[in-house]
Write a protein that holds these residues in place. Structure first.
Motif, PDB file in Angstrom:
ATOM      1  N   VAL A 110       0.838  -1.199   0.000  1.00 13.96           N
ATOM      2  CA  VAL A 110       0.000   0.000   0.000  1.00 13.96           C
ATOM      3  C   VAL A 110       0.872   1.248   0.000  1.00 13.96           C
ATOM      4  CG1 VAL A 110      -1.732   1.302   1.282  1.00 13.96           C
ATOM      5  CG2 VAL A 110      -1.887  -1.192   1.160  1.00 13.96           C
ATOM      6  N   PHE A 166       3.107   5.072   8.256  1.00 14.16           N
ATOM      7  CA  PHE A 166       3.960   4.198   7.452  1.00 14.16           C
ATOM      8  C   PHE A 166       5.420   4.586   7.638  1.00 14.16           C
ATOM      9  CE2 PHE A 166       0.526   3.183   4.041  1.00 14.16           C
ATOM     10  CZ  PHE A 166      -0.143   2.433   4.986  1.00 14.16           C
TER      11      PHE A 166
ATOM     12  N   LEU B 100      -4.505   7.303  10.001  1.00 15.88           N
ATOM     13  CA  LEU B 100      -4.917   6.068  10.647  1.00 15.88           C
ATOM     14  C   LEU B 100      -5.832   5.241   9.744  1.00 15.88           C
ATOM     15  CD1 LEU B 100      -5.575   7.425  14.253  1.00 15.88           C
ATOM     16  CD2 LEU B 100      -3.650   6.045  13.484  1.00 15.88           C
ATOM     17  N   VAL B 102      -5.772   5.187   6.477  1.00 14.59           N
ATOM     18  CA  VAL B 102      -4.923   4.553   5.470  1.00 14.59           C
ATOM     19  C   VAL B 102      -4.247   3.320   6.057  1.00 14.59           C
ATOM     20  CG1 VAL B 102      -2.862   4.822   4.059  1.00 14.59           C
ATOM     21  CG2 VAL B 102      -4.529   6.675   4.175  1.00 14.59           C
ATOM     22  N   LEU B 103      -3.816   3.441   7.301  1.00 13.06           N
ATOM     23  CA  LEU B 103      -3.213   2.286   7.968  1.00 13.06           C
ATOM     24  C   LEU B 103      -4.220   1.136   8.053  1.00 13.06           C
ATOM     25  CD1 LEU B 103      -0.817   1.080   9.545  1.00 13.06           C
ATOM     26  CD2 LEU B 103      -1.837   2.027  11.621  1.00 13.06           C
ATOM     27  N   LEU B 105      -6.678   0.655   6.086  1.00 11.88           N
ATOM     28  CA  LEU B 105      -6.866   0.177   4.711  1.00 11.88           C
ATOM     29  C   LEU B 105      -5.788  -0.836   4.339  1.00 11.88           C
ATOM     30  CD1 LEU B 105      -8.440   0.416   2.122  1.00 11.88           C
ATOM     31  CD2 LEU B 105      -7.137   2.462   1.536  1.00 11.88           C
ATOM     32  N   ALA B 106      -4.608  -0.651   4.862  1.00 10.68           N
ATOM     33  CA  ALA B 106      -3.528  -1.585   4.558  1.00 10.68           C
ATOM     34  C   ALA B 106      -3.654  -2.857   5.387  1.00 10.68           C
ATOM     35  CB  ALA B 106      -2.177  -0.914   4.816  1.00 10.68           C
ATOM     36  N   VAL B 107      -3.946  -2.696   6.654  1.00 17.13           N
ATOM     37  CA  VAL B 107      -3.836  -3.817   7.584  1.00 17.13           C
ATOM     38  C   VAL B 107      -5.087  -4.691   7.621  1.00 17.13           C
ATOM     39  CG1 VAL B 107      -3.743  -4.378  10.030  1.00 17.13           C
ATOM     40  CG2 VAL B 107      -2.094  -2.771   9.046  1.00 17.13           C
ATOM     41  N   ARG B 218     -11.597  -4.834   2.447  1.00 17.58           N
ATOM     42  CA  ARG B 218     -10.992  -3.721   1.720  1.00 17.58           C
ATOM     43  C   ARG B 218     -12.061  -2.716   1.310  1.00 17.58           C
ATOM     44  NH1 ARG B 218      -7.440  -6.384  -1.285  1.00 17.58           N
ATOM     45  NH2 ARG B 218      -5.769  -5.881   0.171  1.00 17.58           N
TER      46      ARG B 218
END
Lengths: 233, 233
Positions: A110, A166, B100, B102-103, B105-107, B218
């Motif tokens: 990501v 990140f 947070l 976005v984090l 969204l990744a995890v 997702r």
DNA sequence: ACGGCAATTAAGTATGACGTTTAAGTCACA
DNA sequence: TGTGACTTAAACGTCATACTTAATTGCCGT
């Protein structure tokens, strides 16, 4: 004990912390301040301040009339760089490396996708430089130099993502990569396929191809994951 | 100041910490312990221990003959739950919420995928229970109850992933969801599409369909991201 | 058995003294 | 005037000690 760098505070912290994360003081066990004073031959001031720091990492909880209790591992602030370092140095290194690699697997693709959208020219150049550096040092046992470029590459991607959460994982990646190089495959040259993937990620980012950068980075992380499973299944 | 819960230590910490993260004490500025003693009317002991904790969060660095220096934001341990809380309470809440999310969204998708592979029956039941709870409370302004189920749902997914690093992000998710409900869309009922997605994720996990669980999660996270951009673009 | 009160214990806070580091100022000398 | 070594002092770091607070234990009486 070789722990005498800096001052008493650091010395005690770097001794007590690992002792807790390694399970030497199992969860539920209690440490009394007075006992620690004698054990480390320092004043209450130092012990108390160390306890407060360990408390802030959720490694221990201090309660009146009972003492300092070691907390169960689920409570620990596992994102604290020191906790990560202590655990990597301890006995459950394999388990810890696995957890961190899975985290990388989630985050780095990501981050690479975001980086492809908004990396500055300078960051693109940096990426290319380190990717080429990896190529140049990938053969002939130049593992330390290779490691340096590898870490710098991933740090740059994480920073270029523009996401502060990140960016702060740069230390984690460094810990994982360093741990891998230093303790597991120090003998073997890096996987050529991985090296190529890094070069291609740098290209994708430079060309603002987010989907490709993401996919290629996912392959790098998957490879790292597979490598771990091969070495300690 | 309404900060008087527990003891002087907590009071000073919960006052100084936010003051730093909010930029009231900009990076580079120095705080002398004596000055702080007077400002908060407590002893050196308390101030020193608070400083040590702030130091362990990399919010400040203490050096002899110069004082306690506030560090630049890039140095902060942004994964420390307290730092997260302080920043969410401060002025750069929107920026922090974005980071947070976005984090997440990744995890979370990866965590859901893992959960689908290895969640215990009990965890599957818990997921279903909270998903249905969300359905039941999604209409008629029962926002607090809905929030509780939502948080519990995501916590369970993260825990069921079997990855300790993911599990520890439960607090982050709670902070994000709570922040969103309490400060942004407190008036509106939750998006029905999101509710449905949660139910389907619970199904996918129960049926061990990792790819579907990942994809559906997702979509939840993407929706959360879009919601943020709509509200404060 | 139960509920409340007192004694005890260990952490929490306050304070004074001293040590240590280091930025910064000073003075001599070229 | 500039440079270097030397001195000074400011702020943190550590130690020692006295005192305060809260919580657990256990005793006692009902």
């Amino acid at each position: 004990m070789e722990n005498q760098g800096q001052g008493p505070h650091a010395r005690v912290l770097e001794s007590l912390g690992p002792a807790i994360t390694s399970g030497e003081h199992p969860p539920g066990s209690v440490l009394r301040t007075e006992e620690l004073e004698q054990r480390f031959e320092v004043s209450r001031t130092v012990i108390r301040e160390v306890i407060r720091v360990l408390e802030s990492m959720h490694l221990v909880a201090s309660r009146r009339r009972v003492g300092v209790t070691v907390l169960p591992a689920e409570e620990w602030n596992v994102y604290d760089p020191r906790v990560i370092r202590w655990r990597l140095a301890g006995s459950d290194r394999p388990r810890q490396l696995r957890s961190l690699t899975v985290l990388r697997l989630a985050v780095e693709p990501v981050a690479a996708g975001l980086a492809a959208r908004q990396a500055t020219p300078a960051q693109c150049a940096e990426l290319t430089e380190h990717a080429l550096g990896m190529v140049a040092t990938s053969r002939g046992g130049q593992l330390e130099a290779y490691l340096g470029h590898d870490v710098a590459f991933h740090r740059t991607v994480l920073r270029a993502s523009g996401n502060e959460m990140f960016a702060r994982l740069g230390d984690v990646v460094e810990a994982v990569l360093t741990g891998r190089t230093r303790h597991q495959v120090m003998f073997a040259d890096p996987d050529p396929a991985a090296v190529t993937l890094h070069v291609r990620v740098a290209e994708a980012v430079r060309e603002h191809d987010a989907a490709r950068a993401e996919e290629l980075t996912r392959r790098i992380a998957t490879g790292a994951m597979a490598e771990l499973d091969i070495l300690a299944p």
